[in-house]
Design a protein around this motif. Structure first.
Motif, PDB file in Angstrom:
ATOM      1  N   PRO A  24      -5.818   1.587 -10.060  1.00  0.00           N
ATOM      2  CA  PRO A  24      -6.614   0.444 -10.503  1.00  0.00           C
ATOM      3  C   PRO A  24      -7.293  -0.192  -9.292  1.00  0.00           C
ATOM      4  O   PRO A  24      -6.688  -0.332  -8.244  1.00  0.00           O
ATOM      5  CB  PRO A  24      -5.577  -0.500 -11.117  1.00  0.00           C
ATOM      6  CG  PRO A  24      -4.387   0.349 -11.404  1.00  0.00           C
ATOM      7  CD  PRO A  24      -4.419   1.466 -10.410  1.00  0.00           C
ATOM      8  N   SER A  25      -8.559  -0.571  -9.433  1.00  0.00           N
ATOM      9  CA  SER A  25      -9.359  -1.004  -8.292  1.00  0.00           C
ATOM     10  C   SER A  25      -8.789  -2.201  -7.545  1.00  0.00           C
ATOM     11  O   SER A  25      -8.967  -2.309  -6.352  1.00  0.00           O
ATOM     12  CB  SER A  25     -10.792  -1.297  -8.728  1.00  0.00           C
ATOM     13  OG  SER A  25     -10.793  -2.380  -9.629  1.00  0.00           O
ATOM     14  N   GLY A  26      -8.105  -3.110  -8.214  1.00  0.00           N
ATOM     15  CA  GLY A  26      -7.555  -4.273  -7.536  1.00  0.00           C
ATOM     16  C   GLY A  26      -6.088  -4.145  -7.200  1.00  0.00           C
ATOM     17  O   GLY A  26      -5.463  -5.106  -6.772  1.00  0.00           O
ATOM     18  N   SER A  27      -5.525  -2.960  -7.397  1.00  0.00           N
ATOM     19  CA  SER A  27      -4.100  -2.775  -7.126  1.00  0.00           C
ATOM     20  C   SER A  27      -3.846  -2.792  -5.620  1.00  0.00           C
ATOM     21  O   SER A  27      -4.722  -2.451  -4.821  1.00  0.00           O
ATOM     22  CB  SER A  27      -3.607  -1.452  -7.712  1.00  0.00           C
ATOM     23  OG  SER A  27      -4.073  -0.355  -6.942  1.00  0.00           O
ATOM     24  N   PRO A  28      -2.645  -3.197  -5.223  1.00  0.00           N
ATOM     25  CA  PRO A  28      -2.326  -3.196  -3.791  1.00  0.00           C
ATOM     26  C   PRO A  28      -2.552  -1.827  -3.143  1.00  0.00           C
ATOM     27  O   PRO A  28      -3.108  -1.746  -2.045  1.00  0.00           O
ATOM     28  CB  PRO A  28      -0.851  -3.591  -3.759  1.00  0.00           C
ATOM     29  CG  PRO A  28      -0.644  -4.375  -5.009  1.00  0.00           C
ATOM     30  CD  PRO A  28      -1.557  -3.748  -6.020  1.00  0.00           C
ATOM     31  N   ALA A  29      -2.159  -0.755  -3.833  1.00  0.00           N
ATOM     32  CA  ALA A  29      -2.322   0.585  -3.267  1.00  0.00           C
ATOM     33  C   ALA A  29      -3.794   0.953  -3.098  1.00  0.00           C
ATOM     34  O   ALA A  29      -4.182   1.549  -2.087  1.00  0.00           O
ATOM     35  CB  ALA A  29      -1.612   1.620  -4.144  1.00  0.00           C
ATOM     36  N   ALA A  30      -4.624   0.586  -4.068  1.00  0.00           N
ATOM     37  CA  ALA A  30      -6.059   0.884  -3.966  1.00  0.00           C
ATOM     38  C   ALA A  30      -6.695   0.098  -2.830  1.00  0.00           C
ATOM     39  O   ALA A  30      -7.520   0.635  -2.078  1.00  0.00           O
ATOM     40  CB  ALA A  30      -6.762   0.576  -5.288  1.00  0.00           C
ATOM     41  N   LEU A  31      -6.325  -1.165  -2.687  1.00  0.00           N
ATOM     42  CA  LEU A  31      -6.868  -1.980  -1.601  1.00  0.00           C
ATOM     43  C   LEU A  31      -6.434  -1.435  -0.242  1.00  0.00           C
ATOM     44  O   LEU A  31      -7.227  -1.388   0.703  1.00  0.00           O
ATOM     45  CB  LEU A  31      -6.438  -3.433  -1.767  1.00  0.00           C
ATOM     46  CG  LEU A  31      -7.063  -4.160  -2.953  1.00  0.00           C
ATOM     47  CD1 LEU A  31      -6.324  -5.460  -3.233  1.00  0.00           C
ATOM     48  CD2 LEU A  31      -8.534  -4.409  -2.703  1.00  0.00           C
ATOM     49  N   LEU A  32      -5.178  -1.007  -0.150  1.00  0.00           N
ATOM     50  CA  LEU A  32      -4.699  -0.427   1.100  1.00  0.00           C
ATOM     51  C   LEU A  32      -5.442   0.867   1.414  1.00  0.00           C
ATOM     52  O   LEU A  32      -5.832   1.111   2.563  1.00  0.00           O
ATOM     53  CB  LEU A  32      -3.191  -0.185   1.030  1.00  0.00           C
ATOM     54  CG  LEU A  32      -2.558   0.373   2.297  1.00  0.00           C
ATOM     55  CD1 LEU A  32      -2.778  -0.553   3.491  1.00  0.00           C
ATOM     56  CD2 LEU A  32      -1.080   0.615   2.064  1.00  0.00           C
ATOM     57  N   ARG A  33      -5.657   1.677   0.402  1.00  0.00           N
ATOM     58  CA  ARG A  33      -6.405   2.935   0.606  1.00  0.00           C
ATOM     59  C   ARG A  33      -7.829   2.646   1.083  1.00  0.00           C
ATOM     60  O   ARG A  33      -8.347   3.328   1.967  1.00  0.00           O
ATOM     61  CB  ARG A  33      -6.413   3.744  -0.697  1.00  0.00           C
ATOM     62  CG  ARG A  33      -7.128   5.054  -0.575  1.00  0.00           C
ATOM     63  CD  ARG A  33      -6.363   6.015   0.312  1.00  0.00           C
ATOM     64  NE  ARG A  33      -7.117   7.249   0.406  1.00  0.00           N
ATOM     65  CZ  ARG A  33      -7.287   7.933   1.517  1.00  0.00           C
ATOM     66  NH1 ARG A  33      -6.726   7.544   2.630  1.00  0.00           N
ATOM     67  NH2 ARG A  33      -7.998   9.029   1.523  1.00  0.00           N
ATOM     68  N   GLN A  34      -8.470   1.628   0.503  1.00  0.00           N
ATOM     69  CA  GLN A  34      -9.801   1.228   0.952  1.00  0.00           C
ATOM     70  C   GLN A  34      -9.767   0.770   2.412  1.00  0.00           C
ATOM     71  O   GLN A  34     -10.680   1.074   3.185  1.00  0.00           O
ATOM     72  CB  GLN A  34     -10.354   0.121   0.074  1.00  0.00           C
ATOM     73  CG  GLN A  34     -10.718   0.583  -1.314  1.00  0.00           C
ATOM     74  CD  GLN A  34     -11.127  -0.570  -2.212  1.00  0.00           C
ATOM     75  OE1 GLN A  34     -11.362  -1.681  -1.762  1.00  0.00           O
ATOM     76  NE2 GLN A  34     -11.200  -0.303  -3.500  1.00  0.00           N
ATOM     77  N   ALA A  35      -8.714   0.059   2.784  1.00  0.00           N
ATOM     78  CA  ALA A  35      -8.568  -0.390   4.176  1.00  0.00           C
ATOM     79  C   ALA A  35      -8.454   0.810   5.109  1.00  0.00           C
ATOM     80  O   ALA A  35      -9.085   0.856   6.173  1.00  0.00           O
ATOM     81  CB  ALA A  35      -7.347  -1.297   4.314  1.00  0.00           C
ATOM     82  N   GLU A  36      -7.659   1.782   4.713  1.00  0.00           N
ATOM     83  CA  GLU A  36      -7.478   2.981   5.537  1.00  0.00           C
ATOM     84  C   GLU A  36      -8.777   3.769   5.672  1.00  0.00           C
ATOM     85  O   GLU A  36      -9.117   4.253   6.754  1.00  0.00           O
ATOM     86  CB  GLU A  36      -6.373   3.853   4.948  1.00  0.00           C
ATOM     87  CG  GLU A  36      -4.998   3.218   5.064  1.00  0.00           C
ATOM     88  CD  GLU A  36      -3.932   3.892   4.213  1.00  0.00           C
ATOM     89  OE1 GLU A  36      -4.287   4.632   3.257  1.00  0.00           O
ATOM     90  OE2 GLU A  36      -2.740   3.666   4.485  1.00  0.00           O
ATOM     91  N   CYS A  37      -9.511   3.894   4.571  1.00  0.00           N
ATOM     92  CA  CYS A  37     -10.804   4.604   4.605  1.00  0.00           C
ATOM     93  C   CYS A  37     -11.806   3.852   5.476  1.00  0.00           C
ATOM     94  O   CYS A  37     -12.568   4.455   6.232  1.00  0.00           O
ATOM     95  CB  CYS A  37     -11.351   4.792   3.193  1.00  0.00           C
ATOM     96  SG  CYS A  37     -10.435   5.986   2.207  1.00  0.00           S
TER      97      CYS A  37
END
Length: 143
Positions: A23-36
Motif C-alpha cells: 500500500p502506497s502509504g504503508s511504512p514498508a512502502a515509504l521505507l522502500r521509496q526512501a531506499e530508492c
C-alpha cells in the motif's frame, strides 16, 4: 486520526519481497521509496540534486517511522514539521530529527534555485547521513 503522506512514486518502485505490492502509504512502502531515493542520490552527479534527493529520502524514512508508530494526537493543532513529529513519536531519533530539520532551509533554497549553497562535499555528507538514518529506520520498520 490517520496521517497520509503523498509522495510521487517512480516506475522503478517495487515492493520488497519480489513483486508483491505494498500500500502506497504503508511504512514498508515509504521505507522502500526512501531506499530508492537514496540510491538515486548516490548516482546523481549534480551536488544540488544529490543534496535534495538525499534530504527527501530521509524525509520519506521519517514518514515511514511516523506511519509505523503512529502520529501523536494534536487535536486541531497547526501543521507541524515531520521532524518535530518524529521527535515526539521516536524520542530516540531526536538528534537525527534536529539534524535534518537544520537542513530544511538549505533544501528549500536549493529547490528555489540557489544551488550555490551546496558543495559536492556537503551533498556527499548528506547522502552519507541519510543512508545511516534510513538504515536505522529499516531496523525498526517491518518490511
Amino acid at each position: 486520526m490517520s496521517a497520509t503522506v503523498d509522495f510521487p512514486s517512480s516506475p522503478a518502485h517495487r515492493g520488497r519481497g519480489g513483486g508483491r505490492s505494498l500500500p502506497s502509504g504503508s511504512p514498508a512502502a515509504l521505507l522502500r521509496q526512501a531506499e530508492c531515493g537514496l540510491a538515486a542520490a548516490e548516482a546523481e552527479a549534480d551536488p544540488a540534486e544529490r543534496f535534495t534527493q538525499a534530504y527527501l529520502s530521509a524525509l520519506r524514512a521519517a514518514a515511514a517511522m511516523l506511519a509505523h508508530r503512529g502520529r501523536p494526537h494534536r487535536g486541531r493543532a497547526r501543521p507541524t514539521s515531520v521532524w518535530t513529529l518524529l521527535s515526539a513519536v521516536a524520542p530516540e531519533l531526536r538528534e537525527w530529527a534536529a539534524f535534518f530539520a537544520a537542513c530544511s532551509s538549505t533544501r528549500a533554497a536549493v529547490q528555489a534555485g540557489r544551488i550555490r549553497l551546496v558543495s559536492a562535499r556537503s551533498a556527499d555528507d548528506l547522502v552519507r547521513q541519510a543512508g545511516q538514518f534510513i538504515g536505522l529506520i529499516a531496523r525498526v520498520v517491518p518490511g
